[in-house]
Scaffold this motif. Structure first.
Motif, mmCIF file in Angstrom:
data_model
loop_
_atom_site.group_PDB
_atom_site.id
_atom_site.type_symbol
_atom_site.label_atom_id
_atom_site.label_comp_id
_atom_site.label_asym_id
_atom_site.label_seq_id
_atom_site.Cartn_x
_atom_site.Cartn_y
_atom_site.Cartn_z
ATOM 1 N N SER A 1 0.863 -1.183 0.000
ATOM 2 C CA SER A 1 0.000 0.000 0.000
ATOM 3 C C SER A 1 0.899 1.232 0.000
ATOM 4 C CB SER A 1 -0.891 0.007 1.246
ATOM 5 O OG SER A 1 -0.105 0.231 2.397
ATOM 6 N N LEU A 2 0.347 2.346 -0.388
ATOM 7 C CA LEU A 2 1.112 3.590 -0.387
ATOM 8 C C LEU A 2 1.594 3.907 1.027
ATOM 9 C CD1 LEU A 2 2.187 6.065 -1.845
ATOM 10 C CD2 LEU A 2 -0.055 7.139 -1.542
ATOM 11 N N ARG A 3 0.750 3.682 2.002
ATOM 12 C CA ARG A 3 1.099 3.933 3.399
ATOM 13 C C ARG A 3 2.295 3.071 3.810
ATOM 14 N NH1 ARG A 3 0.021 2.215 8.531
ATOM 15 N NH2 ARG A 3 -0.424 3.854 10.038
ATOM 16 N N SER A 4 2.261 1.784 3.463
ATOM 17 C CA SER A 4 3.370 0.884 3.790
ATOM 18 C C SER A 4 4.653 1.325 3.112
ATOM 19 C CB SER A 4 3.042 -0.550 3.380
ATOM 20 O OG SER A 4 1.940 -1.022 4.109
ATOM 21 N N PHE A 5 4.533 1.768 1.862
ATOM 22 C CA PHE A 5 5.694 2.259 1.135
ATOM 23 C C PHE A 5 6.297 3.466 1.843
ATOM 24 C CE2 PHE A 5 7.511 5.231 -1.930
ATOM 25 C CZ PHE A 5 8.518 4.448 -2.481
ATOM 26 N N VAL A 6 5.449 4.403 2.248
ATOM 27 C CA VAL A 6 5.932 5.611 2.936
ATOM 28 C C VAL A 6 6.608 5.225 4.253
ATOM 29 C CG1 VAL A 6 5.203 7.762 4.066
ATOM 30 C CG2 VAL A 6 4.270 7.146 1.824
ATOM 31 N N LEU A 7 5.998 4.304 4.994
ATOM 32 C CA LEU A 7 6.612 3.850 6.258
ATOM 33 C C LEU A 7 7.972 3.209 6.007
ATOM 34 C CD1 LEU A 7 3.529 2.372 8.132
ATOM 35 C CD2 LEU A 7 5.012 4.211 8.951
ATOM 36 N N GLN A 8 8.077 2.427 4.966
ATOM 37 C CA GLN A 8 9.346 1.758 4.628
ATOM 38 C C GLN A 8 10.449 2.755 4.316
ATOM 39 O OE1 GLN A 8 9.225 -0.870 1.270
ATOM 40 N NE2 GLN A 8 8.894 -2.669 2.539
ATOM 41 N N GLN A 9 10.104 3.844 3.672
ATOM 42 C CA GLN A 9 11.104 4.825 3.256
ATOM 43 C C GLN A 9 11.690 5.591 4.439
ATOM 44 O OE1 GLN A 9 12.094 4.717 -0.011
ATOM 45 N NE2 GLN A 9 10.637 3.026 0.117
ATOM 46 N N ALA A 10 10.907 5.764 5.496
ATOM 47 C CA ALA A 10 11.345 6.504 6.692
ATOM 48 C C ALA A 10 11.962 7.848 6.308
ATOM 49 C CB ALA A 10 12.301 5.671 7.523
ATOM 50 N N ASP A 11 11.308 8.541 5.382
ATOM 51 C CA ASP A 11 11.776 9.837 4.905
ATOM 52 C C ASP A 11 10.854 10.918 5.451
ATOM 53 O OD1 ASP A 11 11.287 11.986 2.504
ATOM 54 O OD2 ASP A 11 13.412 11.381 2.636
ATOM 55 N N GLU A 12 11.428 11.893 6.131
ATOM 56 C CA GLU A 12 10.630 12.930 6.790
ATOM 57 C C GLU A 12 9.755 13.706 5.804
ATOM 58 O OE1 GLU A 12 11.247 16.792 9.720
ATOM 59 O OE2 GLU A 12 12.989 15.684 9.020
ATOM 60 N N ARG A 13 10.320 14.099 4.697
ATOM 61 C CA ARG A 13 9.568 14.887 3.717
ATOM 62 C C ARG A 13 8.442 14.068 3.094
ATOM 63 N NH1 ARG A 13 12.395 17.212 -1.414
ATOM 64 N NH2 ARG A 13 10.497 17.832 -2.451
ATOM 65 N N LEU A 14 8.716 12.821 2.757
ATOM 66 C CA LEU A 14 7.701 11.948 2.179
ATOM 67 C C LEU A 14 6.579 11.692 3.190
ATOM 68 C CD1 LEU A 14 6.741 10.180 -0.180
ATOM 69 C CD2 LEU A 14 8.144 8.330 0.765
#
Length: 145
Positions: free
Chosen positions: A21-34
């Protein structure tokens, strides 16, 4: 339902469903801006869901309720009763899919709220900026009158 779907549409949905999911992808990246951008998008979606609930309340639920009350009174309002009798009585409580319209819309809104990353992040993961928390709080306190 899938049997009636065009093959290219079915393939697209199956392809998306098999990925993160997009949410899981964002969590995986651990990027503050994202993370911050994702939180802003979710906040805007919650605002949209609240606006949708308000519009449905104002233009469907309240008029249908008024029509129902007038039908129940059956006063000497022959002209108004003719108009009211033509109102779609099924939309008074049910949406076009047959579900409880307000229950459905509020459930969708609440599921959208549940995708905020800041609600589940702890430890070393980056949290969004505090202004997003204010938006989330304001959205959760929105009441329909």
């Amino acid at each position: 339902m899938r049997d009636y779907m065009p093959p290219s549409h079915r393939h697209f949905i199956e392809n998306i469903s098999s990925r993160l999911s997009l949410r899981s992808f964002v969590l995986q990246q651990a990027d503050e801006r994202l993370t911050h951008t994702f939180e802003q998008c979710v906040a805007r979606l919650v605002e949209f869901r609240n606006l949708h609930i308000n519009i449905v309340t104002r233009y469907i639920t309240i008029p249908a309720s008024c029509a129902k009350q007038l039908r129940a009174k059956k006063q000497d309002l022959t002209e108004e009763l003719d108009k009211i009798g033509k109102a779609p009585t099924l939309l008074e409580e049910r949406g076009t899919g047959g579900s409880g319209i307000m229950t459905f819309l509020k459930t969708v809104r609440d599921k959208t709220k549940g995708t905020f990353i800041s609600q589940c992040t702890t430890g070393n993961q980056v949290l969004p900026d505090p202004s997003m928390t204010k938006i989330q709080k304001a959205a959760s306190e929105l009441k329909i009158e």
